[in-house]
Design an enzyme around this catalytic site. Structure first.
Site, short mmCIF file in Angstrom:
data_model
loop_
_atom_site.label_atom_id
_atom_site.label_comp_id
_atom_site.label_asym_id
_atom_site.label_seq_id
_atom_site.Cartn_x
_atom_site.Cartn_y
_atom_site.Cartn_z
CE LYS A 245 -26.59 25.58 -0.96
NZ LYS A 245 -27.26 27.00 -1.30
CE1 TYR B 137 -25.95 35.76 -1.91
CE2 TYR B 137 -25.14 35.07 0.17
CZ TYR B 137 -25.13 34.73 -0.78
OH TYR B 137 -25.77 33.11 -0.86
CD GLU C 265 -41.87 -0.52 0.82
OE1 GLU C 265 -42.67 0.71 0.89
OE2 GLU C 265 -41.23 -0.88 1.40
CB THR D 10 -25.19 26.74 -4.31
OG1 THR D 10 -25.01 27.45 -3.41
CG2 THR D 10 -23.19 27.58 -4.61
CG ASP D 11 -29.51 28.48 -3.53
OD1 ASP D 11 -29.20 28.60 -2.85
OD2 ASP D 11 -31.00 29.48 -3.54
#
Length: 355
Positions: A191, A52, A312, A118-119
């Protein structure tokens, strides 16, 4: 003296109007700031849920599509910008934060809802979590399906977000994210799926609560500093320091680090494997970066867990910063803002402990 029918109707209309005005006066005043995204997107057909076009529907149409909002708040809208959220930039963030702070400083605004793609919603929400200077609710909301889809999730998400922004229980909890009937903290949510409705998760700590039956239910609050208690001020900034992310992987080399150094970055976030591990092939490049004054933060690409300081890598010796449990993309945001305050790595590490 008998009241005529016309006078009775006028009197009844006056009473109804007065009652309506009284009811409206009791509702919270919520400003919706629209930025685009899928929630404002449209598809070729009602079954188009991928492929879309994002950011095609204006804020007033979004509001008109959910008339039920008028029963829970006095809603007004404003189109701040209209973009797909992968195009979100530092400049957009600064503009948005300044506008939110301006609105929340007004007595006639009780909360703000921001519609967003939303990305990068998790990144914008965290930036605002560090730069909004008010305890009034700020809620980011989006959708996974465009407004034209058969089962578009945008309308119910927007409705819930307006209720949440008007809830007294939402005050002082930092910037919130509301999708899929869930309430999440800006610092913790990500997300996690490309397309499913339940994509927003907080892997380490879980959601803050639920939206159910037109009400917000909270079960906990964020414990890190945010919003009104944060030390960052963007009111006079028109740009942010350049901070980039370099990714760790098997057979990694130093090419990306060297390219960023050549471009003149102020900071680098290394999204390392596991607990922020540094491969022998990339560690010398990051050491060179620090010697050149570039702030280096060790984060993890795993998606959850704490990156242990001096775990680390010997951060004390290398003068690096450990990202705690912030994702690389959120570590980048905190580092950008930290660099507007200091270039002392010890102070930056303090900020990563507190925010």
């Amino acid at each position: 003296m008998k009241m005529t029918a016309s006078r009775w109707l006028l009197s009844a209309a006056f009473v109804l109007a007065t009652q309506a005005a009284w009811a409206a006066d009791k509702l919270p005043n919520i400003r919706i700031l629209a930025t685009g995204g899928t929630i404002a997107g449209s598809g070729a057909t009602s079954t188009t849920t991928v492929g879309y076009t994002a950011a095609t529907v204006g804020v007033q149409k979004l509001i008109d599509a959910v008339p039920e909002m008028k029963t829970v708040a006095n809603v007004s809208g404003e189109q701040v910008f209209q973009i797909a959220s992968e195009n979100m930039s530092n400049e957009h963030w600064l503009k948005l934060a300044k506008r939110v702070n301006e609105l929340l400083g007004q007595d006639d605004v009780d909360g703000v809802v921001i519609t967003h793609g939303t990305d990068t919603l998790e990144e914008t929400s965290y930036f605002l979590n560090l730069t909004v200077k008010s305890k009034k609710p700020v809620v980011l909301v989006g959708s996974m399906r465009p407004s034209t889809a058969i089962s578009a999730d945008g309308p119910i998400n927007l409705y819930n977000a307006v209720i949440l922004a008007g809830s007294p229980d939402a005050r002082g909890r930092g910037v919130l994210v509301s999708l899929n009937d869930q309430i999440s903290a800006a610092r913790e949510v990500s997300k996690t799926n490309t397309s499913t409705m339940d994509t927003f998760r907080s892997p380490d700590l879980g959601m803050l609560g639920y939206m159910q039956g037109n009400k917000a239910y909270f079960y906990r609050s964020p414990s890190r500093r945010h919003t009104a208690d944060a030390e960052f001020d963007v009111s006079k900034l028109d740009r942010l320091p350049q901070v980039d992310i370099v990714y760790g992987y098997a057979n990694v080399n130093r090419v990306a680090v060297d390219a960023h150094l050549k471009a003149g970055v102020a900071g680098l976030v290394h999204a390392g494997v596991g607990n922020g591990s540094l491969a022998n092939t990339v560690k010398p490049a990051l050491v060179d970066a620090r010697k050149q004054g570039v702030m280096v933060v060790r984060a993890s690409r795993t998606g959850s867990g704490i990156v242990t300081r001096n775990g680390e890598a010997n951060d004390d010796e290398l003068d690096f910063v450990a990202a705690d449990n912030l994702s690389p993309q959120k570590a980048r945001i905190l580092l950008m803002l930290a660099l507007t305050k200091t270039r002392d790595s010890r102070e930056v590490q303090r900020m990563f402990r507190e925010y």
